[in-house]
Write a protein that holds these residues in place. Structure first.
Motif, PDB file in Angstrom:
ATOM      1  N   ILE B 253     -11.394  10.234  -2.770  1.00  0.00           N
ATOM      2  CA  ILE B 253     -11.670   8.915  -2.866  1.00  0.00           C
ATOM      3  C   ILE B 253     -10.943   8.197  -3.905  1.00  0.00           C
ATOM      4  CG2 ILE B 253     -13.570   7.196  -2.828  1.00  0.00           C
ATOM      5  CD1 ILE B 253     -15.183   9.025  -1.014  1.00  0.00           C
ATOM      6  N   ILE B 256      -7.237   8.124  -2.960  1.00  0.00           N
ATOM      7  CA  ILE B 256      -6.855   7.083  -2.284  1.00  0.00           C
ATOM      8  C   ILE B 256      -6.980   5.810  -2.468  1.00  0.00           C
ATOM      9  CG2 ILE B 256      -9.045   7.562  -0.714  1.00  0.00           C
ATOM     10  CD1 ILE B 256      -5.746   6.601   0.736  1.00  0.00           C
ATOM     11  N   VAL B 257      -8.199   5.533  -3.392  1.00  0.00           N
ATOM     12  CA  VAL B 257      -8.289   4.034  -3.691  1.00  0.00           C
ATOM     13  C   VAL B 257      -7.332   3.672  -4.735  1.00  0.00           C
ATOM     14  CG1 VAL B 257      -9.591   2.609  -5.222  1.00  0.00           C
ATOM     15  CG2 VAL B 257     -10.754   4.077  -3.569  1.00  0.00           C
ATOM     16  N   ARG B 260      -3.955   3.003  -2.584  1.00  0.00           N
ATOM     17  CA  ARG B 260      -4.124   2.061  -1.942  1.00  0.00           C
ATOM     18  C   ARG B 260      -3.875   0.774  -2.791  1.00  0.00           C
ATOM     19  NH1 ARG B 260      -5.193   0.298   2.712  1.00  0.00           N
ATOM     20  NH2 ARG B 260      -6.661  -1.639   2.812  1.00  0.00           N
TER      21      ARG B 260
END
Lengths: 288, 270
Positions: B253, B256-257, B260
């Motif tokens: 997580i 990916i954060v 992004r």
């Protein structure tokens, strides 16, 4: 000897592309060629491979017919099930939701897709297993419920795993929709429902196509979900391949199945691209 | 509509939340929360097999993602300088690498490498001057090669998309002002494509770190973290697996954060 500027430019270009080209050649093209060769070979008596030129392996694909049947039914059914849940949510995110909260809500859809599929599938194994939901049901008097190792469990795992991948392309196509068309439709007296079926839905079809194609293609090669939630009873082509290569050591038949799987994947891809071209302007989607 | 959306988010997050919750269970049960405890994390972290698998996964993910980011970016830049036909061939190869199922990548790499080793190892033994010739085999190298093949294609696609959206005028201006091609690249192009390279690296890392099926075939006697988790799941569900799963989730997580966020930066710049 002095190099001409043109020769120098060519050399720089070759140096830039070279490593990628070699890597793709050695670890994708060559291996694919290897399974192609193996697929027309024979199984050695002690397992493994022995050279031959025969199409026996392809004629023998029927030995693993159940895997093909399961994959070719559950993959499209799974994709459709994802679509039925994904479309309303994508519509909500693109059209209904407050734009200030949109970014956060879309991120919340993306994040699960990039987290471990193994862990996410495990979470359902945990929930559906004997000590999970069935145990809770027992406490309130409903006994002997079996959820795990059924086709339903595999389908649930599929929807859970691939839902984000279906939502994103549909969301993108709906978000790009020209709002003036909707206003024009309403001004001309169309009811919301007929605006949806005559304008919104047709214009979002490219996103729907992309989503269905992506999810179906990835599902064709799925291994983990049927393995963990189907418990060897509901198995896919991927599970048959693992068995053939690592347990029964029939590499030629495994190679023939792998080649067939690639052909099916390419066929699905080409057909869906063909359909997508029919709709005006395919759209690029962001997976991140 | 809103209720439906809430239900979908619950569906997406509740199972994960339960795994996390029960990783803190002091009992062994999956359905009764006895009390709060971090004992399973302690057990997981002192499990040597698990830590070895984690180390393998981290090394493989880092090396394969680094190579993928470097070679993928180089290819994306190089393909700007070639004709349409070459570019179409590479686009096809990149797309193929991404579309071919992981299980097929694993199998075909295994089959090809076993053949290559069966030729190379005797040759190496014959030519080796010393007593113990090195034996080529499956291991870190083969996992890195197979993961990198896939993730390099991913990085190349991401960086290519970014380059395609760059303004040509600023590059031309730099050339007109007598900057060498290298200076133009370093000062003009690189700063603009850097976020997408970094995002590509993080996605490549995440993919490699989470991959099970490719490593399953080509890891040889090594265990990656997903392979270890898979093997322990087959032995039975325990809160220790929940603890490991929670740590894996947290790591991806975070990745990916960040990825992004970097990609978002690119979009606002466009």
């Amino acid at each position: 000897m002095e190099l001409t500027p043109k020769a120098k430019k060519t050399m720089v270009t070759a140096a830039l592309i070279g490593p990628a080209a070699i890597w793709l050649f050695v670890f994708m093209v060559l291996p694919f060629f290897a399974i192609l060769v193996f697929s027309v070979g024979e199984r050695a008596p002690a397992g493994g491979y022995q050279p031959a030129f025969t199409f026996d392996q392809f004629a023998n694909l029927g030995a693993r017919a159940a895997a093909f049947v399961n994959t070719l039914t559950l993959a499209p059914i799974g994709a459709i099930a994802c679509l039925l849940i994904a479309y309303p949510l994508a519509y909500y995110l693109a059209v209904k939701v407050d734009p200030r909260r949109r970014l956060l809500l879309v991120s919340l859809v993306v994040v699960p897709f990039w987290t471990s599929m193994l862990v996410r599938t495990y979470s359902w194994m945990y929930l559906l297993g004997a000590r999970g939901i069935p145990h809770v049901l027992e406490l309130i008097g409903i006994e002997n419920v079996r959820l795990i190792n059924t086709p339903g469990a595999v389908l649930l795992g599929i929807v859970y795993g691939y839902l984000p991948l279906m939502i994103l392309p549909i969301f993108v196509s709906l978000e790009k929709l020209d709002r003036r068309l909707l206003e024009a439709s309403a001004d001309l007296g169309a009811k919301p429902i007929s605006t949806f079926f005559n304008i919104t839905l047709p214009l979002s079809l490219p996103g729907v196509m992309t989503g269905v194609a992506l999810v179906t293609i990835l599902l064709l090669g799925e291994y983990l979900i049927p393995q963990l939630l189907g418990g060897g009873k509901v198995f896919f082509i991927g599970n048959a391949l693992v068995d053939l290569f690592l347990q029964s050591r029939n590499w030629p038949l495994g190679s023939a199945i792998a080649v067939t799987l690639v052909i099916v994947v390419v066929a699905v891809l080409l057909i869906s691209m063909r359909i997508a071209w029919r709709f005006a302007g395919t759209r690029q989607i962001d997976l991140v | 509509m809103r209720a439906f959306a809430t239900a979908v988010y619950l569906f997406l997050y509740a199972p994960i939340a339960l795994v996390v919750l029960f990783s803190f269970n002091s009992g062994r049960s999956a359905s009764e929360f006895v009390g709060f405890s971090t004992q399973w994390y302690g057990r997981a972290l002192s499990n040597t097999f698990l830590m070895e698998a984690l180390q393998t996964s981290l090394i493989v993910a880092f090396v394969s993602a680094t190579l993928a980011a470097v070679f993928g970016t180089m290819a994306a830049i190089g393909l700007e300088r070639v004709g349409g036909r070459t570019r179409a061939v590479f686009d096809g190869l990149f797309a193929a690498a991404i579309v071919v199922p992981g299980v097929v990548i694993g199998i075909s790499t295994l089959v090809a490498l076993v053949q290559v080793f069966s030729v190379l190892n005797p040759a190496l033994a014959a030519l080796w001057p010393g007593q113990a010739p090195p034996q080529l085999g499956l291991g870190y190298g083969s996992i890195i090669a197979a993961h990198g093949m896939f993730t390099m294609s991913l990085v190349a696609m991401i960086v290519k998309a970014r380059i395609a959206s760059l303004g040509r005028d600023i590059v031309e201006a730099s050339n007109d002002l007598y900057a060498t091609p290298l200076t133009t690249f370093r000062r003009i192009v690189l700063p603009q494509i850097r976020p997408s390279i970094l995002a590509g690296f993080l996605l490549a890392f995440t993919f490699s770190f989470d991959d099970f099926i490719i490593a399953f075939f080509v890891a040889g006697s090594n265990n990656t973290l997903p392979m270890y988790i898979f093997a322990s799941i087959r032995r039975g569900v325990t809160p220790e697996i929940n603890a490991v799963a929670t740590m894996v989730l947290a790591a991806s997580i975070v990745m990916i954060v960040i990825a992004r966020f970097l990609m978002r930066d690119k979009k606002t710049a466009d």
